[in-house]
Design a protein around this motif. Structure first.
Motif, PDB file in Angstrom:
ATOM      1  N   PHE A  89     -16.439  -6.616 -42.321  1.00 36.92           N
ATOM      2  CA  PHE A  89     -16.564  -6.103 -43.689  1.00 36.92           C
ATOM      3  C   PHE A  89     -17.191  -7.134 -44.628  1.00 36.92           C
ATOM      4  CE2 PHE A  89     -14.144  -2.725 -41.944  1.00 36.92           C
ATOM      5  CZ  PHE A  89     -14.571  -1.615 -42.664  1.00 36.92           C
ATOM      6  N   PHE A  90     -17.111  -8.415 -44.286  1.00 33.05           N
ATOM      7  CA  PHE A  90     -17.872  -9.452 -44.985  1.00 33.05           C
ATOM      8  C   PHE A  90     -19.357  -9.113 -44.868  1.00 33.05           C
ATOM      9  CE2 PHE A  90     -20.333 -13.330 -44.987  1.00 33.05           C
ATOM     10  CZ  PHE A  90     -19.779 -14.129 -45.972  1.00 33.05           C
ATOM     11  N   LEU A  91     -19.790  -8.806 -43.643  1.00 36.83           N
ATOM     12  CA  LEU A  91     -21.190  -8.447 -43.423  1.00 36.83           C
ATOM     13  C   LEU A  91     -21.547  -7.138 -44.120  1.00 36.83           C
ATOM     14  CD1 LEU A  91     -21.634  -9.372 -39.651  1.00 36.83           C
ATOM     15  CD2 LEU A  91     -22.588 -10.560 -41.641  1.00 36.83           C
ATOM     16  N   LEU A  92     -20.667  -6.154 -44.031  1.00 32.24           N
ATOM     17  CA  LEU A  92     -20.937  -4.866 -44.667  1.00 32.24           C
ATOM     18  C   LEU A  92     -21.111  -5.031 -46.178  1.00 32.24           C
ATOM     19  CD1 LEU A  92     -21.328  -1.828 -44.303  1.00 32.24           C
ATOM     20  CD2 LEU A  92     -18.852  -1.566 -44.563  1.00 32.24           C
ATOM     21  N   GLY A  93     -20.209  -5.753 -46.819  1.00 30.95           N
ATOM     22  CA  GLY A  93     -20.322  -5.990 -48.259  1.00 30.95           C
ATOM     23  C   GLY A  93     -21.582  -6.765 -48.608  1.00 30.95           C
ATOM     24  N   THR A  94     -21.897  -7.774 -47.789  1.00 32.06           N
ATOM     25  CA  THR A  94     -23.106  -8.572 -48.007  1.00 32.06           C
ATOM     26  C   THR A  94     -24.356  -7.703 -47.904  1.00 32.06           C
ATOM     27  OG1 THR A  94     -22.052 -10.575 -47.149  1.00 32.06           O
ATOM     28  CG2 THR A  94     -24.455 -10.525 -47.117  1.00 32.06           C
ATOM     29  N   PHE A  95     -24.435  -6.902 -46.854  1.00 34.00           N
ATOM     30  CA  PHE A  95     -25.615  -6.053 -46.670  1.00 34.00           C
ATOM     31  C   PHE A  95     -25.767  -5.051 -47.818  1.00 34.00           C
ATOM     32  CE2 PHE A  95     -25.174  -6.635 -41.793  1.00 34.00           C
ATOM     33  CZ  PHE A  95     -25.837  -7.849 -41.859  1.00 34.00           C
TER      34      PHE A  95
END
Length: 176
Positions: A89-95
């Motif tokens: 979800f770190f990646l999802l939020g970043t993207f």
């Protein structure tokens, strides 16, 4: 300050959708299909740091998390699973943030929409798991996922602002 959307913004939005698809399939798998305890038991057969880790004990979603309650491999697996929640979800939020920051009127709006999309998906994902007899839906996981997304968005925001500031400083130096 609104920037002109670039092709990279669309790539980040595509990456966000790919991440959501990956999370969808991952959460569709049963716990048994994702269980890494047998591998951990072999890989960490000497139980490194056990003396130190035996002192760690806390409650998560009403269950005790400790070596005594889960065994050494189960205890380590708990942290791997929660790191996977946070990281994905770190990646999802970043993207989402990187895809939306140039398409919205402000970074604040892009961050808010990115957080709502990621947290909303975390909620949907846990709700979907509640209908699977081999999975457990936990509100604590939604909070952990949302914290991961918020962290990714915050770091992306700070790095984007620093990049823009450095870029404008370079332009000023060139024209002097």
């Amino acid at each position: 300050m609104r920037k002109t959307p670039e092709w990279k913004d669309s790539i980040f939005i595509l990456l966000a959708f790919c991440m959501m698809i990956l999370l969808y399939f991952s959460s569709s798998m049963s716990y048994q299909d994702q269980n890494v305890q047998p591998f951990l038991a072999r890989f960490l057969s000497g139980e490194p740091l056990k003396g130190l880790l035996e002192r760690v004990q806390f409650s998560y979603a009403g269950n005790e998390v400790s070596i005594q309650a889960s065994g050494y491999a189960g205890f380590i697996e708990f942290f791997i699973r929660k790191a996977a929640h946070f990281g994905s979800f770190f990646l999802l939020g970043t993207f989402w943030f990187l895809g939306l920051k140039n398409k919205s009127s402000s970074y604040v709006l892009a961050a808010l929409v990115a957080l709502l999309l990621a947290a909303g998906y975390a909620s949907f994902d846990e709700l979907r798991q509640s209908f699977n007899p081999n999975r457990t839906a936990l509100m604590e996981d939604v909070f952990l996922d949302s914290l991961g997304a918020m962290t990714g968005i915050s770091i992306s925001w700070i790095m984007s602002r620093n990049f823009l500031n450095n870029k404008s400083k370079r332009k000023k130096l060139k024209f002097r």
